[in-house]
Design a protein around this motif. Structure first.
Motif, PDB file in Angstrom:
ATOM      1  N   TRP A  26       0.844  -1.193   0.000  1.00 11.99           N
ATOM      2  CA  TRP A  26       0.000   0.000   0.000  1.00 11.99           C
ATOM      3  C   TRP A  26       0.882   1.245   0.000  1.00 11.99           C
ATOM      4  O   TRP A  26       1.901   1.286   0.683  1.00 11.99           O
ATOM      5  CB  TRP A  26      -0.896   0.025   1.242  1.00 11.99           C
ATOM      6  N   LYS A  27       0.476   2.232  -0.771  1.00 12.41           N
ATOM      7  CA  LYS A  27       1.139   3.541  -0.826  1.00 12.41           C
ATOM      8  C   LYS A  27       0.116   4.592  -0.432  1.00 12.41           C
ATOM      9  O   LYS A  27      -1.072   4.430  -0.685  1.00 12.41           O
ATOM     10  CB  LYS A  27       1.622   3.869  -2.246  1.00 12.41           C
ATOM     11  N   GLU A  28       0.568   5.694   0.151  1.00 10.89           N
ATOM     12  CA  GLU A  28      -0.338   6.794   0.480  1.00 10.89           C
ATOM     13  C   GLU A  28      -0.117   7.943  -0.497  1.00 10.89           C
ATOM     14  O   GLU A  28       1.023   8.350  -0.743  1.00 10.89           O
ATOM     15  CB  GLU A  28      -0.113   7.285   1.907  1.00 10.89           C
ATOM     16  N   LEU A  29      -1.205   8.449  -1.057  1.00 10.05           N
ATOM     17  CA  LEU A  29      -1.112   9.557  -2.007  1.00 10.05           C
ATOM     18  C   LEU A  29      -0.847  10.854  -1.256  1.00 10.05           C
ATOM     19  O   LEU A  29      -1.675  11.317  -0.482  1.00 10.05           O
ATOM     20  CB  LEU A  29      -2.399   9.675  -2.823  1.00 10.05           C
ATOM     21  N   ALA A  30       0.321  11.423  -1.504  1.00  6.96           N
ATOM     22  CA  ALA A  30       0.716  12.684  -0.881  1.00  6.96           C
ATOM     23  C   ALA A  30       0.476  13.837  -1.848  1.00  6.96           C
ATOM     24  O   ALA A  30       0.519  13.659  -3.072  1.00  6.96           O
ATOM     25  CB  ALA A  30       2.198  12.626  -0.496  1.00  6.96           C
ATOM     26  N   TYR A  31       0.245  15.007  -1.309  1.00  9.16           N
ATOM     27  CA  TYR A  31       0.058  16.205  -2.130  1.00  9.16           C
ATOM     28  C   TYR A  31       1.272  16.431  -3.036  1.00  9.16           C
ATOM     29  O   TYR A  31       1.137  16.813  -4.196  1.00  9.16           O
ATOM     30  CB  TYR A  31      -0.208  17.416  -1.237  1.00  9.16           C
ATOM     31  N   GLU A  32       2.447  16.158  -2.517  1.00  8.75           N
ATOM     32  CA  GLU A  32       3.680  16.343  -3.293  1.00  8.75           C
ATOM     33  C   GLU A  32       3.707  15.437  -4.522  1.00  8.75           C
ATOM     34  O   GLU A  32       4.250  15.823  -5.561  1.00  8.75           O
ATOM     35  CB  GLU A  32       4.912  16.091  -2.402  1.00  8.75           C
TER      36      GLU A  32
END
Length: 155
Positions: A26-32
């Protein structure tokens, strides 16, 4: 990778034809991540990059990833799922069909799942049709569903 499946040559691919190959971490979507993609593509539509306007006007309440961000993650996460050996070259040959059934929202966790749907013999290897989904944790629909074509070329 802890859950990575090792596939050895053409026979290894044929052995998993029609099967789910697994899932990436799992990956988390960051604003960057969203901003870097906007910078790379020149697509700065407000629904992706303007947090305040998203709060006010977007049905999602937060920025969402570009659809093409979601599809681009397939290539990046592919080798978290499978370790292919016995080939001189693995080529991303293209896409047959791509859909974006649900948004990938800022802060969401996502992962890639793969299923090997078809194999075709080539003069110096095989062409594989894989069903790829960028799943979003807790959501019924994926952010991206695509038929991807890879060519596995013998040395």
């Amino acid at each position: 990778m802890p859950n990575q499946k090792t596939l050895e040559g053409v026979d290894g691919l044929k052995a998993v034809l029609g099967q789910q190959l697994g899932a990436s971490e799992w990956k988390e979507l960051a604003y960057e991540d969203i901003v870097r993609f906007a910078e790379a593509t020149g697509d700065f539509q407000w629904i992706h990059v303007d947090r305040e306007r998203c709060k006010r006007e977007s049905p999602f309440g937060v920025p969402i990833a570009h659809g093409y961000f979601s599809v681009s993650r397939i290539a990046g996460l592919f080798f978290e799922i499978i370790d292919v050996r016995g080939f001189g070259l693995v080529l991303n040959y293209g896409l047959n069909k791509v859909r974006f059934p649900a948004p990938l929202k800022l802060g969401a966790r996502y992962r890639l799942t793969l299923k090997l749907a078809e194999l075709k013999d080539l003069p110096k290897g095989v062409e594989a049709l894989l069903l790829a989904n960028i799943e979003v944790e807790g959501e019924a629909k994926p952010a991206c569903s695509a038929e991807v074509v890879y060519r596995f070329m013998l040395a």
